[in-house]
Design a protein around this motif. Structure first.
Motif, PDB file in Angstrom:
ATOM      1  N   ASP A 159       0.855  -1.180   0.000  1.00  6.67           N
ATOM      2  CA  ASP A 159       0.000   0.000   0.000  1.00  6.67           C
ATOM      3  C   ASP A 159       0.899   1.241   0.000  1.00  6.67           C
ATOM      4  O   ASP A 159       1.261   1.770   1.053  1.00  6.67           O
ATOM      5  CB  ASP A 159      -0.914  -0.018   1.231  1.00  6.67           C
ATOM      6  N   TYR A 160       1.252   1.703  -1.188  1.00  9.89           N
ATOM      7  CA  TYR A 160       2.180   2.828  -1.310  1.00  9.89           C
ATOM      8  C   TYR A 160       1.538   4.138  -0.843  1.00  9.89           C
ATOM      9  O   TYR A 160       2.245   5.037  -0.357  1.00  9.89           O
ATOM     10  CB  TYR A 160       2.678   2.952  -2.747  1.00  9.89           C
ATOM     11  N   GLU A 161       0.229   4.261  -0.976  1.00  9.53           N
ATOM     12  CA  GLU A 161      -0.436   5.453  -0.451  1.00  9.53           C
ATOM     13  C   GLU A 161      -0.282   5.519   1.066  1.00  9.53           C
ATOM     14  O   GLU A 161      -0.030   6.586   1.632  1.00  9.53           O
ATOM     15  CB  GLU A 161      -1.914   5.444  -0.836  1.00  9.53           C
ATOM     16  N   LEU A 162      -0.416   4.381   1.708  1.00  5.05           N
ATOM     17  CA  LEU A 162      -0.220   4.316   3.160  1.00  5.05           C
ATOM     18  C   LEU A 162       1.213   4.668   3.518  1.00  5.05           C
ATOM     19  O   LEU A 162       1.455   5.474   4.431  1.00  5.05           O
ATOM     20  CB  LEU A 162      -0.562   2.913   3.665  1.00  5.05           C
ATOM     21  N   SER A 203       5.214  11.041   5.078  1.00  2.00           N
ATOM     22  CA  SER A 203       4.890  12.474   5.056  1.00  2.00           C
ATOM     23  C   SER A 203       4.625  13.029   6.445  1.00  2.00           C
ATOM     24  O   SER A 203       4.668  14.246   6.647  1.00  2.00           O
ATOM     25  CB  SER A 203       3.657  12.711   4.165  1.00  2.00           C
ATOM     26  N   ASP A 204       4.366  12.144   7.404  1.00  2.00           N
ATOM     27  CA  ASP A 204       4.188  12.585   8.793  1.00  2.00           C
ATOM     28  C   ASP A 204       5.434  13.288   9.300  1.00  2.00           C
ATOM     29  O   ASP A 204       5.358  14.222  10.098  1.00  2.00           O
ATOM     30  CB  ASP A 204       3.857  11.362   9.665  1.00  2.00           C
ATOM     31  N   GLY A 205       6.609  12.828   8.839  1.00  2.00           N
ATOM     32  CA  GLY A 205       7.867  13.508   9.131  1.00  2.00           C
ATOM     33  C   GLY A 205       8.579  13.085  10.400  1.00  2.00           C
ATOM     34  O   GLY A 205       9.741  13.453  10.615  1.00  2.00           O
ATOM     35  N   ARG A 206       7.924  12.302  11.252  1.00  2.00           N
ATOM     36  CA  ARG A 206       8.533  11.930  12.535  1.00  2.00           C
ATOM     37  C   ARG A 206       9.397  10.678  12.459  1.00  2.00           C
ATOM     38  O   ARG A 206      10.096  10.359  13.424  1.00  2.00           O
ATOM     39  CB  ARG A 206       7.443  11.706  13.584  1.00  2.00           C
ATOM     40  N   TYR A 207       9.358   9.979  11.317  1.00  2.00           N
ATOM     41  CA  TYR A 207      10.020   8.686  11.229  1.00  2.00           C
ATOM     42  C   TYR A 207      10.951   8.616  10.020  1.00  2.00           C
ATOM     43  O   TYR A 207      10.820   9.366   9.060  1.00  2.00           O
ATOM     44  CB  TYR A 207       8.978   7.562  11.085  1.00  2.00           C
ATOM     45  N   SER A 209       8.623  -2.901  12.975  1.00  2.00           N
ATOM     46  CA  SER A 209       8.550  -3.657  11.728  1.00  2.00           C
ATOM     47  C   SER A 209       7.161  -3.489  11.123  1.00  2.00           C
ATOM     48  O   SER A 209       6.160  -3.501  11.851  1.00  2.00           O
ATOM     49  CB  SER A 209       8.807  -5.146  11.987  1.00  2.00           C
ATOM     50  N   LEU A 210       7.096  -3.367   9.802  1.00  2.00           N
ATOM     51  CA  LEU A 210       5.831  -3.083   9.124  1.00  2.00           C
ATOM     52  C   LEU A 210       5.442  -4.185   8.139  1.00  2.00           C
ATOM     53  O   LEU A 210       6.293  -4.762   7.465  1.00  2.00           O
ATOM     54  CB  LEU A 210       5.917  -1.769   8.336  1.00  2.00           C
ATOM     55  N   ILE A 211       4.133  -4.441   8.060  1.00  2.72           N
ATOM     56  CA  ILE A 211       3.563  -5.206   6.947  1.00  2.72           C
ATOM     57  C   ILE A 211       2.441  -4.340   6.380  1.00  2.72           C
ATOM     58  O   ILE A 211       1.280  -4.437   6.793  1.00  2.72           O
ATOM     59  CB  ILE A 211       3.042  -6.582   7.389  1.00  2.72           C
ATOM     60  N   PRO A 212       2.778  -3.470   5.412  1.00  5.43           N
ATOM     61  CA  PRO A 212       1.816  -2.506   4.880  1.00  5.43           C
ATOM     62  C   PRO A 212       1.152  -3.006   3.593  1.00  5.43           C
ATOM     63  O   PRO A 212       1.203  -2.355   2.541  1.00  5.43           O
ATOM     64  CB  PRO A 212       2.698  -1.289   4.598  1.00  5.43           C
ATOM     65  N   PHE A 213       0.519  -4.178   3.654  1.00  2.00           N
ATOM     66  CA  PHE A 213      -0.133  -4.745   2.483  1.00  2.00           C
ATOM     67  C   PHE A 213      -1.468  -4.051   2.230  1.00  2.00           C
ATOM     68  O   PHE A 213      -2.142  -3.605   3.159  1.00  2.00           O
ATOM     69  CB  PHE A 213      -0.400  -6.239   2.671  1.00  2.00           C
ATOM     70  N   LYS A 214      -1.847  -4.003   0.959  1.00  2.00           N
ATOM     71  CA  LYS A 214      -3.196  -3.577   0.630  1.00  2.00           C
ATOM     72  C   LYS A 214      -4.180  -4.591   1.208  1.00  2.00           C
ATOM     73  O   LYS A 214      -3.878  -5.784   1.305  1.00  2.00           O
ATOM     74  CB  LYS A 214      -3.381  -3.498  -0.885  1.00  2.00           C
ATOM     75  N   ASN A 262      -5.004   6.184   9.088  1.00  2.00           N
ATOM     76  CA  ASN A 262      -4.896   6.952  10.342  1.00  2.00           C
ATOM     77  C   ASN A 262      -4.635   6.032  11.522  1.00  2.00           C
ATOM     78  O   ASN A 262      -3.809   6.328  12.401  1.00  2.00           O
ATOM     79  CB  ASN A 262      -6.174   7.755  10.579  1.00  2.00           C
ATOM     80  N   ASP A 263      -5.322   4.904  11.533  1.00  2.00           N
ATOM     81  CA  ASP A 263      -5.133   3.937  12.598  1.00  2.00           C
ATOM     82  C   ASP A 263      -3.730   3.344  12.542  1.00  2.00           C
ATOM     83  O   ASP A 263      -3.128   3.039  13.576  1.00  2.00           O
ATOM     84  CB  ASP A 263      -6.188   2.829  12.479  1.00  2.00           C
ATOM     85  N   PHE A 264      -3.194   3.187  11.332  1.00  2.00           N
ATOM     86  CA  PHE A 264      -1.850   2.633  11.184  1.00  2.00           C
ATOM     87  C   PHE A 264      -0.828   3.527  11.895  1.00  2.00           C
ATOM     88  O   PHE A 264       0.045   3.045  12.625  1.00  2.00           O
ATOM     89  CB  PHE A 264      -1.490   2.488   9.700  1.00  2.00           C
ATOM     90  N   ILE A 265      -0.935   4.821  11.712  1.00  2.00           N
ATOM     91  CA  ILE A 265      -0.004   5.746  12.372  1.00  2.00           C
ATOM     92  C   ILE A 265      -0.204   5.709  13.888  1.00  2.00           C
ATOM     93  O   ILE A 265       0.769   5.743  14.656  1.00  2.00           O
ATOM     94  CB  ILE A 265      -0.175   7.175  11.812  1.00  2.00           C
ATOM     95  N   SER A 266      -1.446   5.585  14.327  1.00  2.00           N
ATOM     96  CA  SER A 266      -1.710   5.461  15.770  1.00  2.00           C
ATOM     97  C   SER A 266      -1.057   4.207  16.326  1.00  2.00           C
ATOM     98  O   SER A 266      -0.455   4.226  17.415  1.00  2.00           O
ATOM     99  CB  SER A 266      -3.223   5.424  16.029  1.00  2.00           C
ATOM    100  N   GLN A 267      -1.150   3.108  15.571  1.00  2.00           N
ATOM    101  CA  GLN A 267      -0.553   1.848  16.012  1.00  2.00           C
ATOM    102  C   GLN A 267       0.978   1.921  16.016  1.00  2.00           C
ATOM    103  O   GLN A 267       1.638   1.306  16.862  1.00  2.00           O
ATOM    104  CB  GLN A 267      -1.032   0.698  15.126  1.00  2.00           C
ATOM    105  N   ILE A 268       1.553   2.674  15.099  1.00  6.42           N
ATOM    106  CA  ILE A 268       3.009   2.878  15.096  1.00  6.42           C
ATOM    107  C   ILE A 268       3.443   3.534  16.399  1.00  6.42           C
ATOM    108  O   ILE A 268       4.436   3.128  17.030  1.00  6.42           O
ATOM    109  CB  ILE A 268       3.437   3.735  13.885  1.00  6.42           C
ATOM    110  N   ASN A 269       2.703   4.547  16.827  1.00  9.83           N
ATOM    111  CA  ASN A 269       3.064   5.244  18.062  1.00  9.83           C
ATOM    112  C   ASN A 269       2.907   4.349  19.283  1.00  9.83           C
ATOM    113  O   ASN A 269       3.712   4.415  20.222  1.00  9.83           O
ATOM    114  CB  ASN A 269       2.225   6.515  18.194  1.00  9.83           C
TER     115      ASN A 269
END
Length: 234
Positions: free
Chosen positions: A77-80, A86-90, A135-140, A184-191
């Motif tokens: 998911d490249y949009e994700l 683009s958040d800039g913190r990572y 670690s990320l699994i950002p699949f569509k 949005n939830d993905f970024i929340s889960q990252i934090n």
């Protein structure tokens, strides 16, 4: 082949298992796995090489490293990923073979905090992985991802770093994953994941699931399903 009842059929994901006619004998589920010993750095004698030093330089910039290792392909998911970067913190670290042109076409590489370093040798990757923060699994989210048991998931468990995933039917069973429903939830889960890096209770869950999903265990389970007795060598 499916109609031949003498053949054992192994499905690597529940969605695939459900495609096999109900009631068929000699059919079983065996997801992917990993070799935890390969990924646990204290068991290895060699030291990190050039790719490790490259990622260490990224680490020195002071931003948490969000890492994905695997094929760079259209099922990501490249949009994700663009929204996360683009958040800039990572710092977003991408490792792996370009399976198709989707990475280049996504525009993701134009962002200053995105680092694509190509493939990393399998023997060096555990050292590089020590520098991950998450670690990320950002699949569509689609039918394809529902039928995938990602090997990287079990590698991530063995690494012992928090895991954030776009939830799907196959992955949702694992307690060590932080499941995101949307971007949005993905970024929340990252934090949340960043707050769990040193959490002993969470890390123990990672280690327990890594052990439960080793290739050694898978092998013994497959032998059992096929009515084959496993003999320990002397």
């Amino acid at each position: 082949i499916i109609q031949n009842e003498s053949v054992y059929i192994c499905a690597s994901a529940k969605a695939l298992l459900h495609e096999i006619p109900a009631g068929r004998e000699r059919t079983f589920l065996s997801p992917n796995a990993s070799d935890p010993r390969h990924w646990q750095i204290h068991t290895l004698k060699q030291t990190g090489g050039g790719q490790y030093r490259k990622v260490k330089a990224i680490k020195s910039l002071g931003k948490p490293i969000l890492a994905y290792h695997g094929a760079m392909a259209s099922w990501l998911d490249y949009e994700l990923l663009t929204k996360i970067a683009s958040d800039g913190r990572y710092s977003l670290l991408l490792i792996g073979v370009e399976y198709d042109n989707s990475l280049r076409q996504s525009g993701l590489l134009g962002l200053s905090n995105v680092y694509y370093i190509g493939p990393v040798d399998y023997n060096e990757l555990p050292f590089v992985a020590t520098l991950y923060d998450v670690s990320l699994i950002p699949f569509k989210r689609n039918e394809l991802s529902d039928g995938v048991s990602p090997i990287k998931l079990f590698e991530y468990m063995s690494i012992g770093k928090p895991i954030v995933v776009t939830t799907n039917k196959e992955i949702k069973q694992y307690k060590s994953c932080l499941h995101a429903l949307d971007s949005n939830d993905f970024i929340s889960q990252i934090n949340i994941a960043l707050s769990l890096k040193e959490d002993e209770k969470y890390i123990s869950v990672l280690m327990e699931e890594a052990k439960a999903n080793s290739w050694e265990k898978r092998c013994r389970d497959i032998l059992s399903c096929c009515k084959i007795t496993a003999h320990k060598s002397n």
